[in-house]
Design a protein around this motif. Structure first.
Motif, mmCIF file in Angstrom:
data_model
loop_
_atom_site.group_PDB
_atom_site.id
_atom_site.type_symbol
_atom_site.label_atom_id
_atom_site.label_comp_id
_atom_site.label_asym_id
_atom_site.label_seq_id
_atom_site.Cartn_x
_atom_site.Cartn_y
_atom_site.Cartn_z
ATOM 1 N N VAL A 45 9.640 -62.555 -109.961
ATOM 2 C CA VAL A 45 10.807 -63.187 -109.476
ATOM 3 C C VAL A 45 11.698 -62.211 -108.506
ATOM 4 O O VAL A 45 12.180 -62.613 -107.480
ATOM 5 C CB VAL A 45 11.714 -63.517 -110.503
ATOM 6 C CG1 VAL A 45 12.963 -64.163 -110.168
ATOM 7 C CG2 VAL A 45 10.847 -64.829 -111.178
ATOM 8 N N HIS A 46 11.502 -61.097 -108.829
ATOM 9 C CA HIS A 46 12.594 -60.039 -108.156
ATOM 10 C C HIS A 46 11.791 -59.905 -106.774
ATOM 11 O O HIS A 46 12.482 -59.451 -105.813
ATOM 12 C CB HIS A 46 12.472 -58.658 -108.876
ATOM 13 C CG HIS A 46 13.290 -58.766 -110.278
ATOM 14 N ND1 HIS A 46 13.079 -57.813 -111.030
ATOM 15 C CD2 HIS A 46 14.294 -59.499 -110.350
ATOM 16 C CE1 HIS A 46 14.036 -58.156 -112.212
ATOM 17 N NE2 HIS A 46 14.622 -59.059 -111.756
ATOM 18 N N ILE A 47 10.527 -60.108 -106.765
ATOM 19 C CA ILE A 47 9.966 -59.765 -105.281
ATOM 20 C C ILE A 47 10.717 -61.097 -104.263
ATOM 21 O O ILE A 47 10.804 -60.926 -103.227
ATOM 22 C CB ILE A 47 8.268 -59.888 -105.288
ATOM 23 C CG1 ILE A 47 8.104 -58.673 -105.893
ATOM 24 C CG2 ILE A 47 7.761 -60.068 -103.851
ATOM 25 C CD1 ILE A 47 6.378 -58.450 -106.153
ATOM 26 N N ARG A 82 20.427 -59.935 -109.976
ATOM 27 C CA ARG A 82 21.276 -58.907 -110.761
ATOM 28 C C ARG A 82 20.954 -58.901 -112.342
ATOM 29 O O ARG A 82 20.719 -57.944 -112.855
ATOM 30 C CB ARG A 82 22.466 -58.954 -110.528
ATOM 31 C CG ARG A 82 22.966 -58.275 -108.975
ATOM 32 C CD ARG A 82 24.514 -58.349 -108.845
ATOM 33 N NE ARG A 82 24.793 -57.395 -109.868
ATOM 34 C CZ ARG A 82 25.750 -56.350 -109.779
ATOM 35 N NH1 ARG A 82 26.269 -56.500 -108.689
ATOM 36 N NH2 ARG A 82 26.262 -55.725 -110.849
ATOM 37 N N GLY A 83 21.537 -60.042 -112.860
ATOM 38 C CA GLY A 83 21.182 -60.169 -114.302
ATOM 39 C C GLY A 83 19.925 -59.988 -114.816
ATOM 40 O O GLY A 83 19.824 -59.026 -115.890
ATOM 41 N N ARG A 104 17.693 -57.962 -113.543
ATOM 42 C CA ARG A 104 17.408 -56.622 -113.347
ATOM 43 C C ARG A 104 18.077 -55.697 -114.517
ATOM 44 O O ARG A 104 17.468 -54.693 -114.808
ATOM 45 C CB ARG A 104 17.757 -56.099 -112.062
ATOM 46 C CG ARG A 104 16.834 -56.325 -110.853
ATOM 47 C CD ARG A 104 17.059 -55.660 -109.710
ATOM 48 N NE ARG A 104 16.594 -56.175 -108.497
ATOM 49 C CZ ARG A 104 15.280 -55.970 -107.974
ATOM 50 N NH1 ARG A 104 14.618 -55.138 -108.822
ATOM 51 N NH2 ARG A 104 14.619 -56.379 -106.988
ATOM 52 N N ILE A 105 19.348 -56.072 -114.568
ATOM 53 C CA ILE A 105 20.060 -55.186 -115.782
ATOM 54 C C ILE A 105 19.162 -55.477 -117.090
ATOM 55 O O ILE A 105 19.268 -54.574 -117.949
ATOM 56 C CB ILE A 105 21.415 -55.755 -115.883
ATOM 57 C CG1 ILE A 105 22.270 -55.598 -114.739
ATOM 58 C CG2 ILE A 105 22.072 -55.360 -116.970
ATOM 59 C CD1 ILE A 105 23.706 -56.075 -114.376
ATOM 60 N N LEU A 106 18.816 -56.629 -117.518
ATOM 61 C CA LEU A 106 18.071 -56.919 -118.604
ATOM 62 C C LEU A 106 16.811 -56.244 -118.902
ATOM 63 O O LEU A 106 16.294 -55.532 -120.011
ATOM 64 C CB LEU A 106 17.509 -58.399 -118.753
ATOM 65 C CG LEU A 106 17.031 -58.934 -119.887
ATOM 66 C CD1 LEU A 106 17.655 -58.596 -121.267
ATOM 67 C CD2 LEU A 106 16.605 -60.219 -119.965
ATOM 68 N N LEU A 107 16.224 -56.102 -117.669
ATOM 69 C CA LEU A 107 14.891 -55.281 -117.582
ATOM 70 C C LEU A 107 15.028 -53.982 -117.801
ATOM 71 O O LEU A 107 14.283 -53.123 -118.448
ATOM 72 C CB LEU A 107 14.216 -55.520 -116.210
ATOM 73 C CG LEU A 107 13.201 -56.588 -116.273
ATOM 74 C CD1 LEU A 107 12.478 -56.877 -114.756
ATOM 75 C CD2 LEU A 107 12.231 -56.580 -117.269
ATOM 76 N N ILE A 108 16.065 -53.359 -117.063
ATOM 77 C CA ILE A 108 16.499 -51.783 -117.380
ATOM 78 C C ILE A 108 16.937 -51.647 -118.849
ATOM 79 O O ILE A 108 16.274 -50.527 -119.363
ATOM 80 C CB ILE A 108 17.702 -51.438 -116.498
ATOM 81 C CG1 ILE A 108 17.377 -51.446 -115.037
ATOM 82 C CG2 ILE A 108 18.136 -50.032 -117.073
ATOM 83 C CD1 ILE A 108 18.425 -51.052 -113.937
ATOM 84 N N ILE A 109 17.463 -52.530 -119.599
ATOM 85 C CA ILE A 109 17.812 -52.258 -120.834
ATOM 86 C C ILE A 109 16.492 -52.490 -121.724
ATOM 87 O O ILE A 109 16.217 -51.364 -122.607
ATOM 88 C CB ILE A 109 18.844 -53.302 -121.460
ATOM 89 C CG1 ILE A 109 20.279 -52.971 -120.725
ATOM 90 C CG2 ILE A 109 18.955 -53.237 -123.054
ATOM 91 C CD1 ILE A 109 21.075 -54.212 -120.939
ATOM 92 N N LEU A 110 15.597 -53.532 -121.521
ATOM 93 C CA LEU A 110 14.587 -53.474 -122.326
ATOM 94 C C LEU A 110 13.502 -52.473 -121.969
ATOM 95 O O LEU A 110 12.627 -51.864 -122.775
ATOM 96 C CB LEU A 110 14.069 -54.972 -121.898
ATOM 97 C CG LEU A 110 14.557 -56.033 -122.571
ATOM 98 C CD1 LEU A 110 13.967 -57.275 -122.238
ATOM 99 C CD2 LEU A 110 14.790 -56.131 -124.103
ATOM 100 N N ASP A 111 13.452 -51.935 -120.614
ATOM 101 C CA ASP A 111 12.394 -50.819 -120.351
ATOM 102 C C ASP A 111 12.865 -49.586 -121.101
ATOM 103 O O ASP A 111 12.127 -48.842 -121.776
ATOM 104 C CB ASP A 111 12.589 -50.589 -118.827
ATOM 105 C CG ASP A 111 11.928 -51.621 -117.981
ATOM 106 O OD1 ASP A 111 10.959 -52.416 -118.664
ATOM 107 O OD2 ASP A 111 11.938 -51.575 -116.831
#
Length: 191
Positions: free
Chosen positions: A96-98, A104-105, A107-114
């Protein structure tokens, strides 16, 4: 000229993000997640199937070493399986990011989960690494002898699985950095 005239009249407009500005980052993120799947899944399988049996005097009396003899190795297998499943589940978000590089939302969620997965994987890999270190070197102050001289194949399998797991740790660190870079690029275009 018309644009300059509008800006002089006090009408402001947001500058749209250049097309493809985060697409490259998103493609790299997807590739890193695929490599992370390979690393964690390979580490879990390598450790989960790791065993060695040694005969003692006769073939009827044998000593064996298996990964589930050590709780740290069990934790290692479980954590690597969890992180591999996490990587698989985040592949659609990465796609989806591609397609929508301004999300934005998510991406922030992925950063937290990563970051959570990074902490979990680091804990599991570190616990297993401590046992592998003791197996290779022993501990003279507690009279623990190195067992890798007898169980060489078992120790090589455990050490090899650690390489895959620590490689996945690097992939997670890189995905966190890439997500942060993509968010900072988006913030520049919003302001």
């Amino acid at each position: 000229m018309a644009k300059a005239g509008r800006l002089e009249e006090g009408v402001t407009s947001k500058v749209p993000a250049p097309p493809g500005s985060n697409k490259g980052i998103s493609v790299i993120d997807l590739i890193l997640r695929l490599v992370g799947i390979a690393g964690t899944l390979g580490a879990a399988i390598a450790m989960g199937t790791n065993e060695q049996t040694l005969p003692f005097f006769t073939r009827f009396v044998q000593f064996s070493a298996e990964y589930d003899d050590f709780r740290s190795f069990r934790l290692f297998v479980i954590v690597n399986a969890i992180v591999a499943a996490y990587f698989v589940l985040t592949i659609p978000l990465s796609i989806v990011h591609i397609m929508r590089s301004v999300a934005r939302g998510s991406r922030i969620l992925l950063i937290i989960l990563d970051t959570i997965m990074l902490a979990l994987l680091t804990a599991g890999a570190s616990a297993a690494a401590s046992i592998v270190y003791l197996a290779h070197n022993g501990n003279s102050s507690t009279n623990w002898l190195p067992v890798c001289q007898q169980y060489g194949d078992f120790c090589q399998g455990a050490s090899g699985s650690l390489i895959g797991s620590f490689g996945a740790i690097v992939m997670l660190i890189l995905t966190i950095f890439l997500g942060a870079i993509a968010l900072s690029r988006q913030a520049k275009h919003i302001v």
